[in-house]
Design an enzyme around this catalytic site. Structure first.
Site, PDB file in Angstrom:
ATOM      1  N   TYR A  70       0.866  -1.172   0.000  1.00 60.86           N
ATOM      2  CA  TYR A  70       0.000   0.000   0.000  1.00 60.86           C
ATOM      3  C   TYR A  70       0.910   1.231   0.000  1.00 60.86           C
ATOM      4  O   TYR A  70       1.430   1.630   1.035  1.00 60.86           O
ATOM      5  CB  TYR A  70      -0.928  -0.010   1.215  1.00 60.86           C
ATOM      6  CG  TYR A  70      -1.828   1.203   1.317  1.00 60.86           C
ATOM      7  CD1 TYR A  70      -2.471   1.710   0.189  1.00 60.86           C
ATOM      8  CD2 TYR A  70      -2.026   1.840   2.537  1.00 60.86           C
ATOM      9  CE1 TYR A  70      -3.287   2.829   0.279  1.00 60.86           C
ATOM     10  CE2 TYR A  70      -2.849   2.950   2.638  1.00 60.86           C
ATOM     11  CZ  TYR A  70      -3.478   3.438   1.510  1.00 60.86           C
ATOM     12  OH  TYR A  70      -4.297   4.552   1.594  1.00 60.86           O
ATOM     13  N   ASP A 117      -2.300  -1.501  -3.988  1.00 61.42           N
ATOM     14  CA  ASP A 117      -2.692  -0.148  -4.338  1.00 61.42           C
ATOM     15  C   ASP A 117      -1.407   0.663  -4.349  1.00 61.42           C
ATOM     16  O   ASP A 117      -0.907   1.063  -3.301  1.00 61.42           O
ATOM     17  CB  ASP A 117      -3.689   0.402  -3.310  1.00 61.42           C
ATOM     18  CG  ASP A 117      -4.015   1.869  -3.551  1.00 61.42           C
ATOM     19  OD1 ASP A 117      -3.595   2.411  -4.596  1.00 61.42           O
ATOM     20  OD2 ASP A 117      -4.688   2.468  -2.692  1.00 61.42           O
ATOM     21  N   HIS A 140     -12.229   1.717  -4.530  1.00 65.76           N
ATOM     22  CA  HIS A 140     -11.459   0.837  -5.416  1.00 65.76           C
ATOM     23  C   HIS A 140     -12.266  -0.418  -5.729  1.00 65.76           C
ATOM     24  O   HIS A 140     -13.065  -0.879  -4.899  1.00 65.76           O
ATOM     25  CB  HIS A 140     -10.160   0.385  -4.746  1.00 65.76           C
ATOM     26  CG  HIS A 140      -9.183   1.485  -4.489  1.00 65.76           C
ATOM     27  ND1 HIS A 140      -8.015   1.628  -5.206  1.00 65.76           N
ATOM     28  CD2 HIS A 140      -9.182   2.482  -3.560  1.00 65.76           C
ATOM     29  CE1 HIS A 140      -7.337   2.666  -4.739  1.00 65.76           C
ATOM     30  NE2 HIS A 140      -8.021   3.200  -3.740  1.00 65.76           N
TER      31      HIS A 140
END
EC number: 3.1.11.2
Length: 271
Positions: free
Chosen positions: A113, A158, A262
């Site tokens: 992340y 991500d 998302h």
């Protein structure tokens, strides 16, 4: 053996545990990697996930921010949580699948992340953007240490960057917007290329096809406006790229009740 792995920024695993279990039930991935779980370790909803048939869970978290998790059908080993930028802020977790995973045994999985970077694309005035650039720089060292290109590996997450022109709804309008600035996109692409990893989505679905995995909450009708960005990625070691059969975004999940901004991204490999 057909093996599937999904990356999904869930934006609070406790708030959206029903969506997680729905996804596990309907899509049945072999491995689900979550980011932005926003959950301390002692509050992670393991019970609900195990009830969905996934007994093997590795996670790192903190209250209210960040957090990553890997949920697997198969036993796992060598779980490691790595800190970046002298912070222990739960942005990276890795493991290997155990021998029970059949042809996928020994597969290394890295879940990231990357910091979002705030709103101003200038590290001199925006500490969040400076943090993002430092994180990406340290990822270059991680890739070398982890030798991700020299053994079967999948790197997901991500990454908070849409690197290519057709990874955003408007290349020209977003050139000065954090997540698509030339500094970020060139840095991410250089990192991936130096690591020897393959962008699985674009390997199978090259430009000029538009592909998005994120749509802002600020849009009153996100689907109609369709002003998305491809922020979520699945990178493969070179030996796995030829056996990747598909990489798909489950766009419909963005429209579920109280959704994450998302959508899940899933790669299917034939091992």
């Amino acid at each position: 053996m057909r093996f599937s792995i999904t990356s999904w920024n869930i934006n609070s695993v406790r708030l959206r545990i029903d969506q997680v279990t729905r996804f596990l039930s309907e899509q049945s991935p072999d491995v689900l990697c979550l980011q932005e779980t926003k959950c301390p370790v002692d509050k992670f909803p393991e019970k609900a996930i195990r009830a969905a048939g996934y007994e093997h869970i590795a996670f790192a978290g903190m209250k209210g921010y960040n957090g990553v998790a890997i949920i697997s059908r198969f036993p796992v080993a060598d779980i490691a949580v790595t800190g970046f930028c002298e912070k222990e802020d739960a942005r990276h977790i890795s493991l290997r699948l155990g021998p029970q995973a059949g042809e996928a045994a020994g597969l290394a999985i890295h879940n990231f992340y990357v910091p979002a970077g705030g709103d101003v694309a200038d590290p001199a005035v925006n500490p969040k953007f400076a943090h993002k650039l430092q994180f990406l720089e340290e990822m270059r060292g991680w890739a070398d240490r982890a030798a991700v290109s020299r053994a079967p590996s999948v790197t997901v997450g991500d990454l908070n960057i849409a690197p290519l022109e057709h990874d955003v709804w408007s290349h020209k309008q977003l050139l000065d917007v954090v997540s698509h600035t030339p500094l970020e996109t060139s840095t991410l692409e250089r990192l991936r290329e130096e690591a020897g990893l393959v962008d699985s989505m674009r390997d199978l679905r090259p430009e000029p096809e538009k592909i998005y995995s994120w749509w802002s909450y600020r849009s009153p009708d996100w689907s109609k406006a369709d002003k998305g960005r491809r922020l979520d990625h699945i990178w493969l070691s070179p030996d796995l790229a030829p056996v990747c059969r598909s990489v798909e975004v489950l766009r419909e999940a963005r429209g579920w009740e109280r959704p994450s901004d998302h959508a899940p991204v899933t790669a299917m490999l034939e091992l």
